[in-house]
Design a protein around this motif. Structure first.
Motif, mmCIF file in Angstrom:
data_model
loop_
_atom_site.group_PDB
_atom_site.id
_atom_site.type_symbol
_atom_site.label_atom_id
_atom_site.label_comp_id
_atom_site.label_asym_id
_atom_site.label_seq_id
_atom_site.Cartn_x
_atom_site.Cartn_y
_atom_site.Cartn_z
ATOM 1 N N SER A 154 20.006 -49.592 2.306
ATOM 2 C CA SER A 154 19.256 -50.268 1.258
ATOM 3 C C SER A 154 17.777 -50.383 1.643
ATOM 4 O O SER A 154 16.893 -50.237 0.784
ATOM 5 N N CYS A 155 17.501 -50.634 2.927
ATOM 6 C CA CYS A 155 16.111 -50.650 3.407
ATOM 7 C C CYS A 155 15.467 -49.292 3.168
ATOM 8 O O CYS A 155 14.320 -49.204 2.689
ATOM 9 N N GLN A 156 16.192 -48.256 3.503
ATOM 10 C CA GLN A 156 15.702 -46.893 3.319
ATOM 11 C C GLN A 156 15.359 -46.637 1.850
ATOM 12 O O GLN A 156 14.292 -46.109 1.519
ATOM 13 N N MET A 157 16.276 -47.036 0.958
ATOM 14 C CA MET A 157 16.077 -46.799 -0.462
ATOM 15 C C MET A 157 14.934 -47.637 -1.032
ATOM 16 O O MET A 157 14.183 -47.189 -1.906
ATOM 17 N N GLN A 158 14.780 -48.860 -0.534
ATOM 18 C CA GLN A 158 13.690 -49.702 -1.026
ATOM 19 C C GLN A 158 12.340 -49.134 -0.626
ATOM 20 O O GLN A 158 11.366 -49.221 -1.378
ATOM 21 N N ILE A 159 12.257 -48.546 0.574
ATOM 22 C CA ILE A 159 11.009 -47.914 1.002
ATOM 23 C C ILE A 159 10.678 -46.742 0.090
ATOM 24 O O ILE A 159 9.534 -46.569 -0.338
ATOM 25 N N VAL A 160 11.691 -45.923 -0.221
ATOM 26 C CA VAL A 160 11.487 -44.787 -1.119
ATOM 27 C C VAL A 160 11.074 -45.278 -2.513
ATOM 28 O O VAL A 160 10.159 -44.729 -3.138
ATOM 29 N N GLY A 161 11.740 -46.336 -2.998
ATOM 30 C CA GLY A 161 11.412 -46.881 -4.310
ATOM 31 C C GLY A 161 9.995 -47.429 -4.363
ATOM 32 O O GLY A 161 9.277 -47.232 -5.360
ATOM 33 N N ALA A 162 9.583 -48.115 -3.302
ATOM 34 C CA ALA A 162 8.217 -48.645 -3.251
ATOM 35 C C ALA A 162 7.199 -47.507 -3.220
ATOM 36 O O ALA A 162 6.167 -47.563 -3.897
ATOM 37 N N ALA A 163 7.494 -46.459 -2.433
ATOM 38 C CA ALA A 163 6.587 -45.304 -2.367
ATOM 39 C C ALA A 163 6.483 -44.628 -3.734
ATOM 40 O O ALA A 163 5.392 -44.208 -4.149
ATOM 41 N N TRP A 164 7.618 -44.525 -4.433
ATOM 42 C CA TRP A 164 7.615 -43.909 -5.757
ATOM 43 C C TRP A 164 6.724 -44.685 -6.719
ATOM 44 O O TRP A 164 5.939 -44.106 -7.475
ATOM 45 N N MET A 165 6.841 -46.024 -6.704
ATOM 46 C CA MET A 165 6.031 -46.842 -7.604
ATOM 47 C C MET A 165 4.558 -46.804 -7.234
ATOM 48 O O MET A 165 3.691 -46.867 -8.099
ATOM 49 N N LEU A 166 4.254 -46.711 -5.935
ATOM 50 C CA LEU A 166 2.860 -46.611 -5.524
ATOM 51 C C LEU A 166 2.230 -45.323 -6.037
ATOM 52 O O LEU A 166 1.056 -45.292 -6.418
ATOM 53 N N ILE A 167 3.012 -44.255 -6.051
ATOM 54 C CA ILE A 167 2.496 -42.948 -6.475
ATOM 55 C C ILE A 167 2.448 -42.829 -7.992
ATOM 56 O O ILE A 167 1.449 -42.385 -8.566
ATOM 57 N N THR A 168 3.541 -43.235 -8.666
ATOM 58 C CA THR A 168 3.648 -43.027 -10.115
ATOM 59 C C THR A 168 3.236 -44.242 -10.938
ATOM 60 O O THR A 168 2.908 -44.105 -12.115
ATOM 61 N N GLY A 169 3.313 -45.424 -10.326
ATOM 62 C CA GLY A 169 2.947 -46.638 -11.054
ATOM 63 C C GLY A 169 4.076 -47.264 -11.841
ATOM 64 O O GLY A 169 3.875 -48.249 -12.551
ATOM 65 N N ASP A 170 5.282 -46.721 -11.736
ATOM 66 C CA ASP A 170 6.405 -47.284 -12.487
ATOM 67 C C ASP A 170 7.714 -46.903 -11.821
ATOM 68 O O ASP A 170 7.744 -46.035 -10.948
ATOM 69 N N GLU A 171 8.810 -47.563 -12.251
ATOM 70 C CA GLU A 171 10.127 -47.229 -11.726
ATOM 71 C C GLU A 171 10.572 -45.877 -12.285
ATOM 72 O O GLU A 171 10.195 -45.502 -13.398
ATOM 73 N N PRO A 172 11.400 -45.142 -11.541
ATOM 74 C CA PRO A 172 11.917 -43.873 -12.060
ATOM 75 C C PRO A 172 12.841 -44.113 -13.243
ATOM 76 O O PRO A 172 13.637 -45.054 -13.246
ATOM 77 N N TYR A 173 12.739 -43.259 -14.267
ATOM 78 C CA TYR A 173 13.585 -43.432 -15.455
ATOM 79 C C TYR A 173 15.033 -43.063 -15.133
ATOM 80 O O TYR A 173 15.953 -43.802 -15.456
ATOM 81 N N TYR A 174 15.227 -41.924 -14.486
ATOM 82 C CA TYR A 174 16.575 -41.509 -14.095
ATOM 83 C C TYR A 174 16.821 -41.985 -12.663
ATOM 84 O O TYR A 174 16.830 -41.196 -11.726
ATOM 85 N N ASN A 175 16.995 -43.281 -12.541
ATOM 86 C CA ASN A 175 17.188 -43.832 -11.202
ATOM 87 C C ASN A 175 18.655 -43.768 -10.795
ATOM 88 O O ASN A 175 19.529 -43.446 -11.590
ATOM 89 N N LEU A 176 18.890 -44.113 -9.549
ATOM 90 C CA LEU A 176 20.228 -44.031 -8.973
ATOM 91 C C LEU A 176 20.739 -45.450 -8.761
ATOM 92 O O LEU A 176 20.411 -46.085 -7.761
ATOM 93 N N PRO A 177 21.495 -46.016 -9.708
ATOM 94 C CA PRO A 177 21.951 -47.399 -9.549
ATOM 95 C C PRO A 177 22.857 -47.567 -8.338
ATOM 96 O O PRO A 177 23.668 -46.675 -8.065
ATOM 97 N N PRO A 178 22.736 -48.655 -7.556
ATOM 98 C CA PRO A 178 21.884 -49.810 -7.818
ATOM 99 C C PRO A 178 20.476 -49.686 -7.251
ATOM 100 O O PRO A 178 19.744 -50.677 -7.201
ATOM 101 N N PHE A 179 20.049 -48.507 -6.799
ATOM 102 C CA PHE A 179 18.740 -48.347 -6.173
ATOM 103 C C PHE A 179 17.713 -47.878 -7.203
ATOM 104 O O PHE A 179 18.029 -47.122 -8.114
ATOM 105 N N ALA A 180 16.470 -48.326 -7.031
ATOM 106 C CA ALA A 180 15.377 -47.895 -7.904
ATOM 107 C C ALA A 180 14.748 -46.633 -7.332
ATOM 108 O O ALA A 180 13.567 -46.590 -6.992
ATOM 109 N N VAL A 181 15.555 -45.586 -7.218
ATOM 110 C CA VAL A 181 15.152 -44.326 -6.603
ATOM 111 C C VAL A 181 15.570 -43.186 -7.521
ATOM 112 O O VAL A 181 16.675 -43.207 -8.072
ATOM 113 N N PRO A 182 14.723 -42.167 -7.713
ATOM 114 C CA PRO A 182 15.125 -41.013 -8.548
ATOM 115 C C PRO A 182 16.370 -40.334 -7.989
ATOM 116 O O PRO A 182 16.543 -40.224 -6.770
ATOM 117 N N MET A 183 17.239 -39.874 -8.879
ATOM 118 C CA MET A 183 18.487 -39.229 -8.454
ATOM 119 C C MET A 183 18.243 -38.026 -7.553
ATOM 120 O O MET A 183 18.963 -37.811 -6.578
#
Length: 234
Positions: A154-183
């Motif tokens: 979960s730590c790993q996925m949260q880091i990826v999710g935070a990096a994604w939002m820093l780059i794109t400015g938003d959560e991924p639309y096709y995320n991988l539940p329960p993580f806010a990470v692109p599939m």
């Protein structure tokens, strides 16, 4: 013997602040590095008694969640609360007792808060993922081992999710539940985690990863729908 005093610099202040929170040690940076370079091997090392080499998983999750929440606050998109399912409205529609409506109205407030705070929503939903992981990897690891493993993941996925939002400015639309990470990022990363952790080949890791997500969604639907079923049919 003379005492040696160091000149106060911004670097010393930063290191002192990090040390207060336990983040100035080498193990924090090393743990994050190995969480992406050799994640499964690192988790297995930790579970096999090499805890001093790595940052504690639950403490790491707290820090990374706070960082994720800060990133989500700064760069996150708008939250559409109108589309959220609310238990209170449903129970009122079914004519439930006032105390039931009141109880679930308070639960709705918690769910709304989680919906607006993605980092903590991930942690709450991760409980279902932990149970699903234990069911899938039942013969490979104890429930406690699965819990510690999934906290690191979960730590790993949260880091990826935070990096994604820093780059794109938003959560991924096709995320991988329960993580806010692109599939397309999350699935290969999880396959690598499980392949190293449980010594699977990539194919065995892939179908178990997919099965874990299927179980997760089933558990979430069962828990989410159980109150409605009880009120409507019992």
């Amino acid at each position: 013997m003379r005492a040696v005093y160091e000149r106060m610099t911004s670097k010393n202040v930063l290191l002192g602040f990090l040390n207060i929170w336990g983040m100035g040690s080498r193990s924090m940076l090393r743990s994050i590095y190995e969480l992406f370079w050799r994640p499964g091997y690192m988790i297995r090392d930790y579970l096999n008694g090499h805890q001093p080499l790595y940052f504690p998983p639950f403490e790491m999750l707290i820090y990374i969640t706070l960082f994720f929440a800060l990133v989500a606050f700064i760069r996150g998109g708008d939250i559409e609360t109108e589309a959220i399912f609310l238990y209170g409205d449903v129970f009122e529609q079914y004519g439930a007792a006032p105390w039931v409506i009141s109880l679930f109205a308070h639960i709705d407030k918690i769910l709304l808060w989680l919906h607006e705070n993605t980092a903590f929503q991930v942690i709450a939903a991760d409980i279902f993922y932990i149970v699903a992981s234990w069911l899938v990897f039942l013969r490979r690891m104890t429930f406690v081992g699965v819990c510690f493993s999934q906290v690191y993941i979960s730590c790993q996925m949260q880091i990826v999710g935070a990096a994604w939002m820093l780059i794109t400015g938003d959560e991924p639309y096709y995320n991988l539940p329960p993580f806010a990470v692109p599939m397309l990022i999350g699935i290969p990363l999880l396959c690598l985690d499980y392949a190293q952790l449980y010594r699977f080949n990539l194919w065995a890791s892939l179908w178990r990863t997919i099965l874990t997500f299927i179980f997760t969604l089933i558990l979430m639907l069962l828990v989410g729908g159980l109150p409605i079923i009880l009120v409507k049919y019992i």
